[in-house]
Design an enzyme around this catalytic site. Structure first.
Site, PDB file in Angstrom:
ATOM      1  N   ASP A  74       0.863  -1.184   0.000  1.00 23.83           N
ATOM      2  CA  ASP A  74       0.000   0.000   0.000  1.00 23.83           C
ATOM      3  C   ASP A  74       0.901   1.236   0.000  1.00 23.83           C
ATOM      4  OD1 ASP A  74      -2.358   1.578   0.389  1.00 23.83           O
ATOM      5  OD2 ASP A  74      -1.792   1.795   2.477  1.00 23.83           O
ATOM      6  N   THR A 107      -2.966   5.264  -4.008  1.00 16.33           N
ATOM      7  CA  THR A 107      -1.872   5.989  -3.337  1.00 16.33           C
ATOM      8  C   THR A 107      -0.533   5.758  -4.016  1.00 16.33           C
ATOM      9  OG1 THR A 107      -1.748   4.131  -1.817  1.00 16.33           O
ATOM     10  CG2 THR A 107      -2.938   6.049  -1.060  1.00 16.33           C
ATOM     11  N   THR A 108      -0.344   4.579  -4.634  1.00 17.27           N
ATOM     12  CA  THR A 108       0.921   4.303  -5.339  1.00 17.27           C
ATOM     13  C   THR A 108       0.926   5.056  -6.669  1.00 17.27           C
ATOM     14  OG1 THR A 108       0.770   2.089  -4.401  1.00 17.27           O
ATOM     15  CG2 THR A 108       2.460   2.439  -6.047  1.00 17.27           C
ATOM     16  N   ASP A 405      -8.867  -0.138   1.972  1.00  9.95           N
ATOM     17  CA  ASP A 405      -8.836   0.398   0.606  1.00  9.95           C
ATOM     18  C   ASP A 405     -10.124   0.040  -0.133  1.00  9.95           C
ATOM     19  OD1 ASP A 405      -6.386   1.365   1.118  1.00  9.95           O
ATOM     20  OD2 ASP A 405      -5.319   0.320  -0.476  1.00  9.95           O
TER      21      ASP A 405
END
Length: 540
Positions: A74, A107-108, A405
């Site tokens: 994550d 988020t990545t 998520d």
């Protein structure tokens, strides 16, 4: 002189000037050097996290100072636990954190995109274009990309009756996580949890009503969704009943203890009779407390504080099961679920303040002595708990993050139910649209537009690279096919199934999430390009 940054001196004409102290220990970077230093820091962070993108992305193991190990892919968690010293690196960490807070997923991708934009900005700077012109060009290009995203977005059905489309989106999110071996089950749990607490009319989801509990042991497939509250406690006395039906709960924040004087005075016990009288008083108080709870009609007492053995024994005698040391957030959740009121004093307890639950049972796990209480069939079925099982603490912690998520993605779809297709399909489509727009511009911004278009392609490139495909070949083939077939659903075939149509693979992402990624990454890059002077104490 106190408070002065240096020594005050005068020249031959009597004009004052300040000689700054510690000049030799201060570092200063200005102009292009400063921007290049920032770009390098940002790109390094993006390069670290790039390998974690997509369903074939790799995990990172992070070991904290006290030896605590975290294994995750994550993006927000990796960056939060990394020890980043460079100030621009810290901004990248905050970027992924804000994407996590707002959307919960992507988020990545947002960091990879920011890194690619910085890389493009560097080559534009080398051509001699002013950083402000680059920043403004990127801003306009981002607006163009967002407009294009809205034009290719498709409406998405969100109903309680047909949850299959939502499950497919949750499965996309969980595809890159450690828990993808029980992919479908986890996605269904996430969707059912959100729909249980969602208000579809207001398009709102209250996350405080979803509690995620983890318990080591068992398999990950044993993870369940409980329509009620699970607390990591057991009955206060081993001989109390383990299952209760049609329960009336008294939710107390006052301890089962005799009252103590609140002042600093001491109570002197000078004789055995005094001691006996005090003992008698304490016993009467205990009996009175238990009787007050019984009189209100309660069949289970949930207490925030502890009580001593005497009170515990008395509760058993009077056949009033009780649970002690229940934490504050859990007490609130129980009160919401059972429709009870939290009572701060025994005197205030009355029948209308009791909560109701159809079933309260104690569950045990394997051969361990650990037990948990499950409060089910509550008056307000909106409070739910996801109970995660797993082989070790690390797996459970990662499963919690993954489920969070998935919950966030389902929530963002309830708020805005339009979707675009994943697997880099939306990014390639935007890149083509931005490059097309660049040809219409006569100003210097067209270079920034083309740079932005190349940066958008970094997401499908990274996906292809992580999946073991030839990145450039895959990207060029997809671009030409998207243009030839005028289809915005063709993306990187990460699962190597031979089919590039993301619509058939059900690889779906919410429009809100994608828009947010582009806007946040562009804002950060714009800010970095505007910094041209750094002063700091000591080395960089």
């Amino acid at each position: 002189m106190v408070g002065m940054p240096g020594a005050l001196a005068f020249d031959e004409f009597g004009r004052p000037f300040i000689i700054l102290r510690d000049q030799e220990r201060q570092k200063r970077l200005t102009g292009t050097d400063a921007i290049k230093s920032h770009i390098m820091a940002g790109r390094q962070i993006a390069a670290t996290i790039r390998t974690s993108l997509g369903p074939k992305g790799l995990d990172k193991m992070l070991v904290s100072g006290d030896g605590e190990v975290t294994v995750t892919n994550d993006g927000a968690t990796i960056l939060k636990l990394m020890d980043v010293e460079h100030e621009i690196g810290k901004l990248m960490v905050q970027l992924s954190q804000s994407q996590d807070d707002e959307i919960g997923d992507g988020t990545t991708g947002v960091v990879v995109l920011a890194g690619a934009l910085l890389e493009q900005a560097e080559s534009l700077l080398d051509r001699g274009i002013h950083p402000i012109r680059i920043a403004d060009g990127f801003e306009l290009a981002a607006q163009c990309a967002v407009k294009h995203l809205e034009s290719i977005a498709e409406p998405f059905p969100v109903t309680r009756e047909n949850i299959e489309p939502l499950v497919k989106v949750a499965m996309t999110t969980l595809g890159s996580k450690i828990i993808n071996k029980c992919h479908k089950q986890m996605a269904e749990i996430a969707v059912n949890a959100v729909l249980s607490v969602a208000d579809l009319e207001k398009k709102d989801v209250n996350f405080e009503l979803i509690k995620i509990e983890g318990k080591v042991g068992g398999r990950m497939e044993d993870t369940t969704l409980v329509k009620g509250v699970v607390i990591d406690k057991s009955m206060s006395h081993p001989q109390m009943p383990k299952t209760l039906k049609d329960v009336k709960l008294a939710i107390l924040t006052c301890p089962f203890e005799p009252p103590k004087p609140k002042t600093t005075h001491k109570l002197d016990v000078k004789s055995a009779d005094d001691y006996k009288a005090l003992r008698q008083y304490e016993q009467e108080k205990f009996t009175q407390m238990v009787d007050q709870v019984k009189a209100a009609g309660a069949t289970l007492a949930i207490c925030q504080w502890g009580f001593d053995d005497e009170a515990n024994h008395l509760l058993l005698q009077k056949e009033l099961p009780a649970v002690r040391w229940v934490g504050g957030p859990e007490i609130e959740l129980i009160a919401i679920a059972t429709g009870g009121r939290i009572v701060p004093r025994f005197e205030e307890l009355s029948t209308d303040k009791l909560g109701t639950a159809g079933l309260v049972r104690e569950i045990s796990f394997g051969t361990s002595k650990e037990k948990m209480l499950v409060i089910e069939e509550c008056k307000n079925s909106k409070a739910v708990t996801i109970l995660i099982r797993g082989g070790n603490q690390m797996v459970i912690a990662e499963a919690k993050r993954s489920l969070h998520d998935a919950l966030c993605v389902v929530r963002s779809l309830i708020k805005d139910s339009r979707v675009v297709y994943g697997g880099g399909a939306a990014e390639i489509s935007c890149a083509v649209a931005v490059a097309k727009e660049a040809d219409q511009l006569s100003t210097l911004e067209q270079y920034a537009f083309r740079g932005f278009s190349v940066a958008l392609e970094s997401i499908p490139l990274a996906l292809a690279e992580n999946s073991g495909l030839a990145p450039i070949d895959t990207l060029t083939e997809l671009k030409s096919r998207q243009l030839a077939e005028s289809s915005s659903t063709l993306g990187v075939d990460c699962m190597l199934s031979g089919n590039c149509d993301m619509k058939q693979h059900n690889v779906v992402e919410s429009l809100h999430s994608k828009k947010q990624q582009i806007v946040l990454a562009t804002q950060l890059v714009k800010m970095i390009l505007k910094i041209d002077d750094i002063r700091s104490q000591g080395d960089f």
